[in-house]
Structure formats: C-alpha cells, structure tokens
Scaffold this motif. Structure first.
Motif, PDB file in Angstrom:
ATOM      1  N   SER A  95     -96.283  52.576   6.192  1.00 26.47           N
ATOM      2  CA  SER A  95     -95.433  51.950   7.209  1.00 26.47           C
ATOM      3  C   SER A  95     -95.052  52.927   8.312  1.00 26.47           C
ATOM      4  O   SER A  95     -94.726  54.087   8.047  1.00 26.47           O
ATOM      5  CB  SER A  95     -94.154  51.431   6.533  1.00 26.47           C
ATOM      6  N   VAL A  97     -92.272  54.136  10.891  1.00 24.89           N
ATOM      7  CA  VAL A  97     -90.797  54.108  10.809  1.00 24.89           C
ATOM      8  C   VAL A  97     -90.191  54.853  11.997  1.00 24.89           C
ATOM      9  O   VAL A  97     -90.824  55.717  12.595  1.00 24.89           O
ATOM     10  CB  VAL A  97     -90.280  54.783   9.505  1.00 24.89           C
ATOM     11  N   CYS A 172     -84.244  49.349   5.608  1.00 29.82           N
ATOM     12  CA  CYS A 172     -85.168  48.279   6.007  1.00 29.82           C
ATOM     13  C   CYS A 172     -84.362  47.185   6.703  1.00 29.82           C
ATOM     14  O   CYS A 172     -83.537  46.525   6.076  1.00 29.82           O
ATOM     15  CB  CYS A 172     -85.943  47.722   4.816  1.00 29.82           C
ATOM     16  N   ASN A 196     -87.323  51.012   9.026  1.00 29.33           N
ATOM     17  CA  ASN A 196     -88.466  50.139   9.354  1.00 29.33           C
ATOM     18  C   ASN A 196     -88.082  48.685   9.137  1.00 29.33           C
ATOM     19  O   ASN A 196     -86.906  48.362   8.909  1.00 29.33           O
ATOM     20  CB  ASN A 196     -89.717  50.539   8.552  1.00 29.33           C
ATOM     21  N   SER A 198     -90.388  46.529   7.232  1.00 27.12           N
ATOM     22  CA  SER A 198     -91.397  45.865   6.398  1.00 27.12           C
ATOM     23  C   SER A 198     -91.419  46.213   4.909  1.00 27.12           C
ATOM     24  O   SER A 198     -92.154  45.569   4.160  1.00 27.12           O
ATOM     25  CB  SER A 198     -92.787  46.121   6.988  1.00 27.12           C
ATOM     26  N   THR A 199     -90.613  47.171   4.468  1.00 30.55           N
ATOM     27  CA  THR A 199     -90.752  47.555   3.047  1.00 30.55           C
ATOM     28  C   THR A 199     -90.071  46.556   2.107  1.00 30.55           C
ATOM     29  O   THR A 199     -90.437  46.456   0.929  1.00 30.55           O
ATOM     30  CB  THR A 199     -90.234  48.994   2.858  1.00 30.55           C
ATOM     31  N   CYS A 217     -94.235  56.684   4.619  1.00 31.41           N
ATOM     32  CA  CYS A 217     -93.786  56.349   5.977  1.00 31.41           C
ATOM     33  C   CYS A 217     -94.297  57.383   6.962  1.00 31.41           C
ATOM     34  O   CYS A 217     -94.410  58.564   6.626  1.00 31.41           O
ATOM     35  CB  CYS A 217     -92.259  56.336   6.039  1.00 31.41           C
ATOM     36  N   ASP A 223     -85.748  56.348  16.777  1.00 27.55           N
ATOM     37  CA  ASP A 223     -84.849  55.212  16.925  1.00 27.55           C
ATOM     38  C   ASP A 223     -84.030  55.423  18.204  1.00 27.55           C
ATOM     39  O   ASP A 223     -84.516  56.095  19.118  1.00 27.55           O
ATOM     40  CB  ASP A 223     -83.983  55.006  15.671  1.00 27.55           C
ATOM     41  N   VAL A 236     -94.135  53.580  19.704  1.00 27.22           N
ATOM     42  CA  VAL A 236     -94.542  53.501  18.292  1.00 27.22           C
ATOM     43  C   VAL A 236     -96.067  53.604  18.200  1.00 27.22           C
ATOM     44  O   VAL A 236     -96.612  54.404  17.430  1.00 27.22           O
ATOM     45  CB  VAL A 236     -94.033  52.171  17.660  1.00 27.22           C
TER      46      VAL A 236
END
Ligand code: ADE
Length: 283
Positions: A95, A97, A172, A196, A198-199, A217, A223, A236
């Motif tokens: 993922s 992050v 998450c 993130n 999606s986890t 990750c 952020d 990203v």
C-alpha cells in the motif's frame, strides 16, 4: 490474459495483494488467471497464478486492473474469499501511504505492527452476519512471522537504497478525500506513523478467513501536517513511480524467501482465534 488457462497444477498458498503503483508483478511466468464467483461477488481483478520456482504465487490487484475501484469501493470480502477459496493461507499486501512522522521520508518503506481504524463503518467489514455469529482476536493485526521475513529481506537491500522502518502504527482512514490538517495533527498526537485508505477492512477479513497477513507500506507524501501544501494524487503517483522498482524488488525478495522449504509452515499458517467452526462457506 483472456487466453490464460483457468486451472493450475500445484497448490497456491501465498498471495500478493497489490495496491496503487503495484498493479502487477513482473518477472514471473503467468500460468493461469482465475475469476471466481464468491458469495460476495467477484474479486476486484482476476487472480493471476504465477509460477515461482517450485511454487505458485497468487496476485490480485486490489483496485482492479484499471484502478477502477476507489478505496471505499474495493470488494474486500470477495477479494479475501476468492483468495481463500483457491487455497491461499498467507497474504503480503502492499500500500501507498502518507507519512505522519518526519523520519519516515517519501519512498521509505514501513512495516506497521498496529493499525487504528478510521474507516466509517460504511464498507462491508465482516463475514459474520445474517445469523453467522463469530469473533476473532485482532489485538496484533499483522503477522509477526511474515514481518520477520520482510525485515530480513529489506536489511539485505539496505545498501541498495531500500529504507525500511520495521514497526509503526498505521491509521486507516475512509477517504477518498485526504485528511484535514487538524485530523493529520490529531493522528500524529495519537502516535500514528503512516496513513492510508485501504488496509481495513482487508486485514480484518483476512483474520476472519484465517489468513496470515502483513502489509508493506511505501511512503509517497508527508500528508498535510508538515507544510501548507495539500496532498494530491500527482504527488503520490510521482513517488510511487520513482520507487516502484524498489517496491517490486522488495516484494520479489520476500516471495523468494517465502518459497523456501523452511517457510513451508508460514505458507500454511493459520491464525484461528475462535469462532463458529466451519461457519464461513467461502465457495
Ligand atoms: N495514501 C497515500 N498518501 C496518503 C495520505 N496522505 N492519506 C491517506 N492515504 C494516502
């Protein structure tokens, strides 16, 4: 892909769930593509069975082959049920992050050992419903043995520009909007390392389905706590692309390790903590 067979000879115990920036694994021979129906619908993408030395590996693109599923639209139950139904027992997920800590720089890898659920309960998050009642432990949401394998692999790639933070707390969040600055500061005050979308519920469903599960990750941004800039998708993707080679190498090294005979137990690991035996019918 359409011409790939739908059957394969050897069992498949290990799966990679790829996220943004890891929508396919290169360098493996695809020997089959499966698109099983589950009681929760079809998985986000066909599951590719890849030949890897003596073993087979399953690969599933979490957001679909064309990245058509936003984080809140990912068919997590179908994804996990489909993997379980073909024999998978261990999942290495990947993922992108955001970083919540100065020392976690864009392009660094992080292996979380904890997660805080900031999804909003609008994603289907359990197999236990409709009269099927069960509870599983989730105090330690990720698999320590899988984590140890990832740590060893990353350590051997340190000189090659791979930086791995070997623990941390993942936040998450629901998304698809990124956090406000106030939220981002709050997550830092909670001890969050990375964030993130999606986890979860992926990791919770994997636990219910008795799969060992670890997410790797990769930081793609800081952020919004660190500057006056907004996080944006271009940022990203830029970092994801810049580091995708390392991401693929790290996942490849982990698969090399997991395919060794000494990790046979891991491939067949189970984290059953307690529930109604046989209650979940995956197929
Ligand atoms: N995925 C990548 N960067 C993120 C961020 N800053 N917040 C939430 N999800 C992300």
């Amino acid at each position: 892909m359409a011409s790939l067979p739908t059957t394969f000879d050897k069992p498949v115990h290990i799966a990679v769930i790829g996220g943004t920036g890891l929508s396919q694994l290169e360098g493996y021979i695809p020997i089959a593509a499966l698109n099983p129906d589950t009681p929760w619908g079809k998985p986000a993408s066909p599951i590719h069975i890849l030949s890897h030395g003596d073993i087979n590996i399953a690969f599933l693109a979490r957001h679909g082959l064309h990245h058509q599923f936003a984080p809140h639209e990912v068919p997590n139950r179908a994804n996990i049920a489909a993997l379980r139904s073909i024999g998978v027992r261990s999942v290495v997920a990947f993922s992108a992050v955001g970083s919540l800590q100065e020392e976690i720089k864009p392009m660094d890898f992080v292996l979380p050992d904890q997660v805080i659920d900031r999804t909003k309960g609008i994603r289907p998050f359990t197999f236990y419903e409709g009269g099927v009642v069960g509870h599983v432990g989730f105090a330690d949401p990720f698999d320590k043995k899988l984590a140890d394998v990832v740590k060893t692999c990353a350590a051997s790639m340190e000189g090659d520009g791979v930086v791995l933070h070997d623990k941390g707390t993942l936040i998450c969040m629901e998304g698809p909007q990124f956090s406000t600055r106030a939220e981002s500061h709050m997550y830092r005050s909670w001890g969050g390392s990375v964030i993130n979308m999606s986890t979860l519920p992926e990791a919770k469903l994997a636990r219910e389905a008795e799969l060992s599960y670890q997410v790797i990750c990769m930081a793609t941004d800081y952020d919004c706590w660190r500057s006056t800039e907004d996080v944006n998708v271009e940022m990203v993707i830029k970092y994801m692309q810049a580091n995708s080679k390392n991401a693929k190498r790290l996942v490849g090294a982990v698969l090399d390790q997991l395919s060794k005979p000494e990790h046979k137990d891991l491939a067949a690991a189970s984290h059953w903590v307690g529930s109604v035996e046989g209650a979940i019918k995956f197929m």
